[in-house]
Every structure is written in C-alpha cells, then in structure tokens.
Write a protein that holds these residues in place. Structure first.
Motif, PDB file in Angstrom:
ATOM      1  N   SER A 108       6.272 -26.392   5.531  1.00  0.00           N
ATOM      2  CA  SER A 108       6.413 -27.061   4.238  1.00  0.00           C
ATOM      3  C   SER A 108       7.864 -27.447   3.974  1.00  0.00           C
ATOM      4  N   THR A 109       8.819 -26.619   4.386  1.00  0.00           N
ATOM      5  CA  THR A 109      10.231 -26.965   4.229  1.00  0.00           C
ATOM      6  C   THR A 109      10.549 -28.239   5.012  1.00  0.00           C
ATOM      7  N   LEU A 110      10.088 -28.304   6.247  1.00  0.00           N
ATOM      8  CA  LEU A 110      10.331 -29.496   7.067  1.00  0.00           C
ATOM      9  C   LEU A 110       9.741 -30.747   6.413  1.00  0.00           C
ATOM     10  N   LEU A 111       8.462 -30.697   6.078  1.00  0.00           N
ATOM     11  CA  LEU A 111       7.794 -31.893   5.566  1.00  0.00           C
ATOM     12  C   LEU A 111       8.310 -32.296   4.188  1.00  0.00           C
ATOM     13  N   GLU A 112       8.499 -31.329   3.306  1.00  0.00           N
ATOM     14  CA  GLU A 112       8.871 -31.658   1.935  1.00  0.00           C
ATOM     15  C   GLU A 112      10.357 -31.946   1.777  1.00  0.00           C
ATOM     16  N   GLN A 113      11.226 -31.194   2.451  1.00  0.00           N
ATOM     17  CA  GLN A 113      12.653 -31.410   2.270  1.00  0.00           C
ATOM     18  C   GLN A 113      13.198 -32.518   3.167  1.00  0.00           C
ATOM     19  N   GLU A 114      12.791 -32.524   4.413  1.00  0.00           N
ATOM     20  CA  GLU A 114      13.345 -33.517   5.333  1.00  0.00           C
ATOM     21  C   GLU A 114      12.690 -34.890   5.176  1.00  0.00           C
ATOM     22  N   TYR A 115      11.387 -34.900   4.896  1.00  0.00           N
ATOM     23  CA  TYR A 115      10.670 -36.179   4.829  1.00  0.00           C
ATOM     24  C   TYR A 115      10.122 -36.511   3.455  1.00  0.00           C
ATOM     25  N   ALA A 116      10.284 -35.632   2.485  1.00  0.00           N
ATOM     26  CA  ALA A 116       9.749 -35.829   1.129  1.00  0.00           C
ATOM     27  C   ALA A 116       8.242 -36.106   1.156  1.00  0.00           C
ATOM     28  N   LEU A 117       7.549 -35.397   2.043  1.00  0.00           N
ATOM     29  CA  LEU A 117       6.101 -35.526   2.170  1.00  0.00           C
ATOM     30  C   LEU A 117       5.452 -34.216   1.728  1.00  0.00           C
ATOM     31  N   PRO A 118       4.669 -34.247   0.659  1.00  0.00           N
ATOM     32  CA  PRO A 118       4.031 -33.009   0.198  1.00  0.00           C
ATOM     33  C   PRO A 118       2.932 -32.558   1.154  1.00  0.00           C
ATOM     34  N   ILE A 119       2.680 -31.245   1.137  1.00  0.00           N
ATOM     35  CA  ILE A 119       1.604 -30.659   1.938  1.00  0.00           C
ATOM     36  C   ILE A 119       0.698 -29.892   0.981  1.00  0.00           C
ATOM     37  N   HIS A 120      -0.610 -30.130   1.108  1.00  0.00           N
ATOM     38  CA  HIS A 120      -1.600 -29.538   0.212  1.00  0.00           C
ATOM     39  C   HIS A 120      -2.786 -29.035   1.015  1.00  0.00           C
ATOM     40  N   PRO A 121      -3.528 -28.068   0.464  1.00  0.00           N
ATOM     41  CA  PRO A 121      -4.776 -27.689   1.126  1.00  0.00           C
ATOM     42  C   PRO A 121      -5.759 -28.855   1.068  1.00  0.00           C
ATOM     43  N   ALA A 122      -6.601 -28.965   2.065  1.00  0.00           N
ATOM     44  CA  ALA A 122      -7.644 -29.991   2.062  1.00  0.00           C
ATOM     45  C   ALA A 122      -8.564 -29.734   0.871  1.00  0.00           C
ATOM     46  N   PRO A 123      -9.118 -30.786   0.289  1.00  0.00           N
ATOM     47  CA  PRO A 123      -9.976 -30.612  -0.884  1.00  0.00           C
ATOM     48  C   PRO A 123     -11.146 -29.655  -0.670  1.00  0.00           C
ATOM     49  N   ASP A 124     -11.663 -29.600   0.554  1.00  0.00           N
ATOM     50  CA  ASP A 124     -12.810 -28.723   0.810  1.00  0.00           C
ATOM     51  C   ASP A 124     -12.410 -27.337   1.328  1.00  0.00           C
ATOM     52  N   LEU A 125     -11.119 -27.032   1.328  1.00  0.00           N
ATOM     53  CA  LEU A 125     -10.672 -25.706   1.750  1.00  0.00           C
ATOM     54  C   LEU A 125     -10.815 -24.736   0.590  1.00  0.00           C
ATOM     55  N   SER A 126     -11.519 -23.666   0.827  1.00  0.00           N
ATOM     56  CA  SER A 126     -11.581 -22.604  -0.185  1.00  0.00           C
ATOM     57  C   SER A 126     -10.713 -21.479   0.360  1.00  0.00           C
ATOM     58  N   ALA A 127      -9.908 -20.908  -0.508  1.00  0.00           N
ATOM     59  CA  ALA A 127      -9.014 -19.850  -0.073  1.00  0.00           C
ATOM     60  C   ALA A 127      -9.833 -18.733   0.564  1.00  0.00           C
ATOM     61  N   PRO A 128      -9.605 -18.456   1.836  1.00  0.00           N
ATOM     62  CA  PRO A 128     -10.426 -17.445   2.501  1.00  0.00           C
ATOM     63  C   PRO A 128     -10.104 -16.043   1.996  1.00  0.00           C
ATOM     64  N   THR A 129     -11.150 -15.300   1.815  1.00  0.00           N
ATOM     65  CA  THR A 129     -11.012 -13.888   1.502  1.00  0.00           C
ATOM     66  C   THR A 129     -11.147 -13.166   2.824  1.00  0.00           C
ATOM     67  N   LEU A 130     -10.105 -12.472   3.236  1.00  0.00           N
ATOM     68  CA  LEU A 130     -10.150 -11.780   4.513  1.00  0.00           C
ATOM     69  C   LEU A 130     -10.928 -10.486   4.363  1.00  0.00           C
ATOM     70  N   SER A 131     -11.883 -10.317   5.240  1.00  0.00           N
ATOM     71  CA  SER A 131     -12.664  -9.074   5.253  1.00  0.00           C
ATOM     72  C   SER A 131     -12.094  -8.149   6.314  1.00  0.00           C
ATOM     73  N   VAL A 132     -12.092  -6.896   6.053  1.00  0.00           N
ATOM     74  CA  VAL A 132     -11.596  -5.912   7.002  1.00  0.00           C
ATOM     75  C   VAL A 132     -12.783  -5.136   7.531  1.00  0.00           C
ATOM     76  N   SER A 133     -12.955  -5.176   8.853  1.00  0.00           N
ATOM     77  CA  SER A 133     -14.065  -4.422   9.430  1.00  0.00           C
ATOM     78  C   SER A 133     -13.627  -2.980   9.660  1.00  0.00           C
ATOM     79  N   ALA A 134     -14.590  -2.103   9.604  1.00  0.00           N
ATOM     80  CA  ALA A 134     -14.288  -0.664   9.731  1.00  0.00           C
ATOM     81  C   ALA A 134     -13.901  -0.290  11.143  1.00  0.00           C
TER      82      ALA A 134
END
Length: 134
Positions: A108-134
């Motif tokens: 994000s530092t490279l894209l936003e600071q050097e190129y002024a290009l924002p980076i965003h999650p894709a519209p269909d990305l849901s924040a994953p909930t990480l499951s921990v297996s026993a």
C-alpha cells in the motif's frame, strides 16, 4: 470532475513489485493482474525440501478503474506447488498473519505514495474470520 488516474506501465510495476521482496509470482501475473504469495511457516521441516508443505497466504491484486483491488486467502502450499484454502493451525497463525500484514503495508505504501493509486478490498471480499483447529 473526476481526476484522471494514470497507471504506470506493466513493466515498471513488475519491477517495483518485485523489489518488495520474495512475494511476486511473475509467471502467474499479467497486465493489470498480480499474484503474490508467502510460504510463512513450514509444516514438515524434517522432510526433504521437495516434500515440504507450508502454511501461508496468497493475494491477487487487480487493476480497477481508480486504483487497485485485492483478494487474499490463507491456506496450505502443498508438495505439488498448489495453494489450498485451509484453516491455519494456531501454532502457525501468528507468522502467517504477520507476514501478510507486513507485506500489505509495503504494497500500500508503494502504490499510494509512489503512484497515488489507492488499494481497496474487492467488493466481494468478506473479511475472513480465521478458524483455529485443535
């Protein structure tokens, strides 16, 4: 009036993204699409190197109208060289998450600071909930 977004050439982006570290897979990237991954934690270090599997992540970055969007996944890199989306066990979770966070900061530092290009999650990305297996 919307500002016209100017993207650097594919070659220039490939050079800059490669410099971020050992994450970019050039063979799986194409114009406007970039594939990154990280083998963050070895599953079976006692095996021969060609038989080892890893826990880690992969991220796909795609050029969009006003910048870039991404999808990312957690899982296992198998002995065939394929990523399988899977639950990361608790003892491997911290290095996997930390390497992704560290990489995303650099990206994000490279894209936003050097190129002024924002980076965003894709519209269909849901924040994953990480499951921990026993």
């Amino acid at each position: 009036m919307p500002t016209q977004v100017t993207f650097p050439s594919h070659g220039r982006l490939m050079t800059k993204l490669t410099a971020l570290g050992p994450y970019l897979r050039q063979q799986q990237s194409s114009d406007g699409h970039f594939f990154f991954d990280c083998l963050a934690s070895c599953i079976n270090a006692k095996k021969e190197p060609e038989e080892r599997e890893f826990w880690g992540w992969w991220l796909e970055l795609t050029q969009s109208e006003g910048g870039f969007q991404y999808h990312y996944y957690f899982g296992r890199y198998d002995i065939h060289g394929d990523w399988l989306e899977d639950k990361v066990p608790a003892k491997h979770l911290e290095p996997v998450q930390q390497t992704l966070e560290d990489f995303y900061q650099k990206l994000s530092t490279l894209l936003e600071q050097e190129y002024a290009l924002p980076i965003h999650p894709a519209p269909d990305l849901s924040a994953p909930t990480l499951s921990v297996s026993a």
